[in-house]
Design a protein around this motif. Structure first.
Motif: not given
Lengths: 245, 372, 368
Positions: A99, A103, A107-109, A112
């Motif tokens: 994560r 991050g 990268l977006s949530q 990820i």
């Protein structure tokens, strides 16, 4: 074929000491490029320059089309790096490491989450996903480090002796990961000591005392030096080296 | 900015997993705040006095009574041998000897003047100063008594009556701990903030994870922000714990506003974290960072005006202390907590501290490079 | 023996290579001595005061002049009202305010009592006490001056003799203190942290499998710090003799012998910490909280032990630095011989032995 790395007369000096002496080579997209040499031959220095961690003394190089003097930050968007020292956080868990690096690569949530699930499944780490890295065996950590290095789908990934100290079975699995990445179009730039690994590469170069003494496919090199194995090729070249530790 | 959030999450996870850091931010402040003020008590009490009376007359008796009844001294020995008194002084059993020589009363009556000897163990300067001053005062007062009783009988002289009315402000009960605790808390916050920041970044250098960060496209200022913010929050946390402890243990309630204190501390912490960051950029190992930081802290604490007043320093040292951020913090703590000073009164300290913050952080960011 | 020597040589190289740390180790005592010797003092000079003169008379002016003529007070400001007085205090520029009442002159000249109000910033109780005493002395003097008394000689004349330290310098207190502190820093903190560092990086394992007795490996690591410590003792002594004019009154040989004993005690503690911990940060924390802080607090050089509450006084007895401090003070300042300090020496020796024995014991357990 598109060239993702071009280096011309690339040199790094530390005072009087010339760590990397005017090396010139290209790496094509999707290629697995092996970077060989004895300890102290200048491999790590060259790799650090290509990653933008170290400023060259002279010469030119372009990574993914970006200049290594002026566009290091753009280069960093397009590369992955796995250093000789194991460098994920030992005091974070497997998922926390994924994560975190996801991050900071922006990268977006959602991305990820998907990537992290896929990765954990692929590496069969689901039972230890919430375990601190410090309690995992080295081989697992190295595979994870590689997967984290290509998490953001870079054009090129630089691997500095990724399989040092890893058992033969895990090394085999590690190379499976490398082939998978190459199949996806990621260029692999890898340094190694193991001559059997050299055979896995599309092309290899051998550095001796900071200079690039040989460059070609494993077959070409064996023919050129009239040797049966890569071991012999390496021995013929490295015998004359002065900088062996 | 989104990357900063990921950095913060990571830092906090690591901090809360590290027992030695937790000990540093919880146990250390509480322990120090409880023990230090008890130990750092410079109030001079128990001055041990020996009287060597070789006269044994009514006048020497008077003088002895005056000395004892003053309440400043504890009489540890009353004898007539100077040598054995000196031996007690040697062994640190006594601080002061008052020797009344043979023939004291006779001379006083005949010649109108007599000598006594005050021998002081001067190794502890503060005690020596105060002890001899007290004893001098007692003798003077005794002299004055004789004088006034003599003149009163002879002339009806006019004596001016000047009554001095001393009034203590801000620390009315002269509680020494009220003076020390705010200063000690200032030291504590500085040490925790400075050491943690410096060690944290150097640790990443030492184990190599910083390389992994350096090849990512993260912006330098985002990385540094992500590193500083957690320790800034921790610093404020330590400060709050410290304020709570000083209230619970010593009953200290700031007479000024908490807002003033927190605003100042928030700015001050930026300066301290900047220093930690700077030290970390100059060191390669945790050991180095620790010693460099230790050195700075030592100088800051000694030159910060906590134990000895800055005004008592020679001019060159006063100039040096102007470059000590801790000295401003100690001043502000004492001003706001004891005197109730507000923004107007601490504006110069606030301004200088902010300047420290800007310079140190700017320097550190310049010196931190992602490639060498 | 030869092998031990080669080990020690290697350790020396390690220590010498880290220039920054070395600079701090040698610079620390020098800077400390200079700060203690020349910057810090408790002497109260030229305190800023404000005066609120309600009388505006010849006599009040005379009084203000008298107050500011000595070197204790400097009149910062003549103010007009109480609000200004409040502000001066809150800005921290003045420590004392003098309020001269109305009709001051008339009353003084008539021999009537007049109240002189003295407002003191008592934040710092010691300074406040001293300042109040000064102003009291000045006003008593002024009172006598204004009275028409025949001047009579003082009757009892005290002769004050300052023993051991006639100039009332702080040096005799802090030189032994700095010595204890610096030796602790090098021997406990440096030793503990650098041994744990080898554990952390894994190089310790290599040393431990060598044919050498493992405890000797640890000892070899401690020896360079012993040398650095003795060098620092020499620096401190030279500085105190040549820069602070503080002579060594007792035997130098005895002083070095006792210092070596204290160094041995500190090394034993450092080694013990390094055996018990496995990370640099923890080792640092323990040596900082467990040794450095108590040394500063309880050795008696910065804080008077007799002022402490009884439990702290009792605790202070287990701090090696306290005993070393007493020993150095006795030899250096008072010029006393071994017969005066054999008890303290014995205690220190006992502590050294204790820590070496438990380190040895813990070490064996770890290996088996």
């Amino acid at each position: 074929m598109e060239k993702v790395i071009t280096a011309h007369q690339l040199t790094k000096k530390f005072g009087q000491f010339i760590a990397t002496n005017a090396i010139t080579f290209d790496v094509k997209a999707g290629e697995i490029f092996g970077f060989l040499g004895a300890n102290g031959a200048g491999k790590t220095t060259a790799m650090r320059m290509l990653c933008g961690l170290s400023k060259p003394s002279s010469g030119e190089a372009k990574i993914a089309g970006y200049d290594i003097y002026t566009q290091t930050e753009s280069i960093k968007q397009h590369i992955g790096y796995m250093s000789q020292k194991f460098s994920l956080y030992e005091d974070l868990t497997v998922t926390e490491n994924i994560r975190f690096f996801g991050g900071i690569y922006g990268l977006s949530q959602q991305q990820i989450k998907e990537k992290s699930d896929a990765l954990i499944q692929r590496l069969e780490l689901s039972s230890v996903a919430h375990t601190l890295l410090s309690s995992l065996p080295l081989g697992w950590k190295q595979k994870l480090a590689f997967s984290v290095a290509i998490l953001h789908e870079p054009k090129i990934v630089f691997l500095d002796e990724p399989t040092g100290g890893v058992d033969p079975v895990t090394r085999r699995q590690f190379w499976d990961l490398i082939y998978e990445a190459a199949a996806k179009g990621i260029t692999i730039f890898v340094t190694t000591h193991y001559m059997d690994e050299a055979e896995y590469c599309d092309r290899i170069s051998i550095m001796v005392d900071g200079k690039m003494e040989a460059l070609g496919t494993p077959l070409e090199l064996k023919q050129q030096f009239k040797a049966v194995t890569m071991d012999e090729v390496f021995y013929i070249l490295a015998r004359g080296a002065k900088r062996i530790e | 900015m989104r990357t900063v959030r990921y950095l913060l999450v990571k830092e906090f996870k690591q901090i809360f997993r590290n027992r030695s850091i937790l000990a540093m931010i919880v146990v250390l402040p509480v322990m120090q705040l409880i023990v230090m003020p008890l130990a750092a008590d410079y109030e001079v009490k128990n001055i041990n006095l020996i009287i060597v009376d070789q006269d044994r007359s009514s006048k020497s008796e008077d003088l002895r009574t005056e000395a004892i009844s003053s309440g400043y001294f504890t009489l540890v020995d009353y004898g007539s041998d100077y040598k054995s008194a000196i031996q007690l002084l040697d062994k640190d059993k006594a601080d002061l000897i008052l020797e009344i020589p043979n023939g004291f009363e006779k001379r006083l009556i005949k010649e109108n003047s007599a000598q006594v000897l005050i021998a002081v163990n001067a190794i502890n300067g503060v005690k020596a100063n105060l002890g001899s001053a007290y004893l001098n005062n007692i003798i003077n007062r005794y002299n004055e008594q004789i004088k006034i009783s003599q003149s009163g009988s002879e002339t009806s002289a006019l004596i001016a009556k000047l009554d001095m009315v001393p009034k203590n402000r801000f620390n009315v009960y002269m509680n020494y701990r009220w003076f020390m605790v705010p200063g000690i808390l200032a030291i504590l916050v500085t040490m925790v903030g400075g050491f943690l920041t410096a060690l944290n970044i150097v640790k990443e250098k030492e184990i190599g994870t910083i390389e992994q960060i350096n090849v990512t496209p993260i912006k330098r200022r985002h990385f540094i922000l992500g590193k500083l913010l957690p320790f800034w929050i921790l610093g404020l946390f330590v400060f709050s714990v410290g304020m709570l402890v000083s209230y619970l243990v010593y009953g200290i309630v700031p007479s000024g506003s908490l807002l003033v204190l927190y605003v100042y501390v928030a700015i001050y912490l930026l300066a301290v974290l900047g220093l930690g960051l700077l030290v970390s950029t100059y060191s390669d190992t945790q050991q180095q960072a620790m010693f460099i930081m230790f050195f700075f802290m030592m100088v800051f604490i000694l030159m910060g005006g906590l134990f000895t007043p800055i005004e008592s320093m020679p001019d060159w040292a006063i100039v040096v202390s102007k470059f000590n951020p801790m000295s401003y913090f100690i001043q502000v703590m004492r001003m706001v907590i004891l005197k109730g000073s507000s923004f107007v009164h601490i504006q110069s300290q606030l301004f200088i501290t902010a300047l420290f913050g800007i310079v140190l952080n700017f320097w550190a960011i310049m010196n931190y490079s992602k490639r060498n | 023996m030869k092998r031990l020597l080669s080990f020690v040589k290697k350790e020396f190289k390690h220590v010498m290579r880290d220039r920054k740390t070395l600079l701090i180790l040698f610079g620390m005592p020098v800077v400390q001595i200079l700060i203690f010797g020349f910057a810090l003092s408790n002497e109260i000079k030229e305190s800023g005061i404000v005066v609120l003169d309600n009388s505006h008379s010849e006599t009040s002016r005379k009084f203000i002049e008298k107050v500011s003529s000595g070197h204790y007070f400097e009149v910062e400001n003549l103010i007009d009202d109480n609000a200004e007085l409040e502000n001066s205090f809150k800005e921290g520029k003045v420590k004392l305010a003098l309020v001269i009442p109305n009709h001051f002159e008339e009353r003084v000249l008539a021999g009537e009592p007049s109240n002189l109000q003295v407002v003191v910033d008592a934040s710092d109780p010691n300074t406040a006490t001293v300042l109040t005493n000064y102003i009291a002395a000045i006003s008593r003097d002024f009172q006598m001056q204004m009275s028409q008394l025949p001047v009579t000689p003082q009757l009892i004349q005290p002769e004050v003799r300052m023993l051991y330290n006639p100039q009332l310098k702080g040096a005799p207190n802090f030189v032994p203190g700095v010595m204890a502190l610096v030796l602790m820093l090098i021997c406990v903190m440096m030793t503990a942290v650098s041994i744990v560092r080898e554990k952390e990086t894994g190089t310790m394992e290599i040393l431990l499998v060598s044919p050498f007795h493992p405890f000797m490996v640890i000892m070899a690591k401690a020896i360079p710090y012993m040398f650095i410590s003795l060098l620092n003792v020499t620096t401190i002594l030279l500085l105190s003799v040549w820069v602070l004019d503080l002579p060594i009154n007792g035997s130098i040989l005895l002083l070095y012998a006792e210092s070596s004993l204290f160094i041995a005690a500190s090394l034993a503690i450092g080694i013990f910490i390094s055996i018990k911990t496995s990370s640099q940060q923890v080792a640092m924390l323990i040596s900082l909280m467990g040794m450095m802080l108590p040394t500063i607090l309880f050795s008696g050089f910065m804080f008077p032990i007799e002022n402490m509450p009884l439990p702290l006084q009792v605790i202070s007895n287990i701090i090696p630095a306290k005993w070393f401090y007493i020993i150095v003070k006795s030899i250096m300042i008072k010029g006393l011989g071994f017969s005066y300090i054999w008890k303290e020496t014995l205690i220190l020796f006992g502590m050294t032995l204790f820590f070496f024995l438990i380190s040895l014991k813990n070490f064996k357990i770890r290996l088996s």
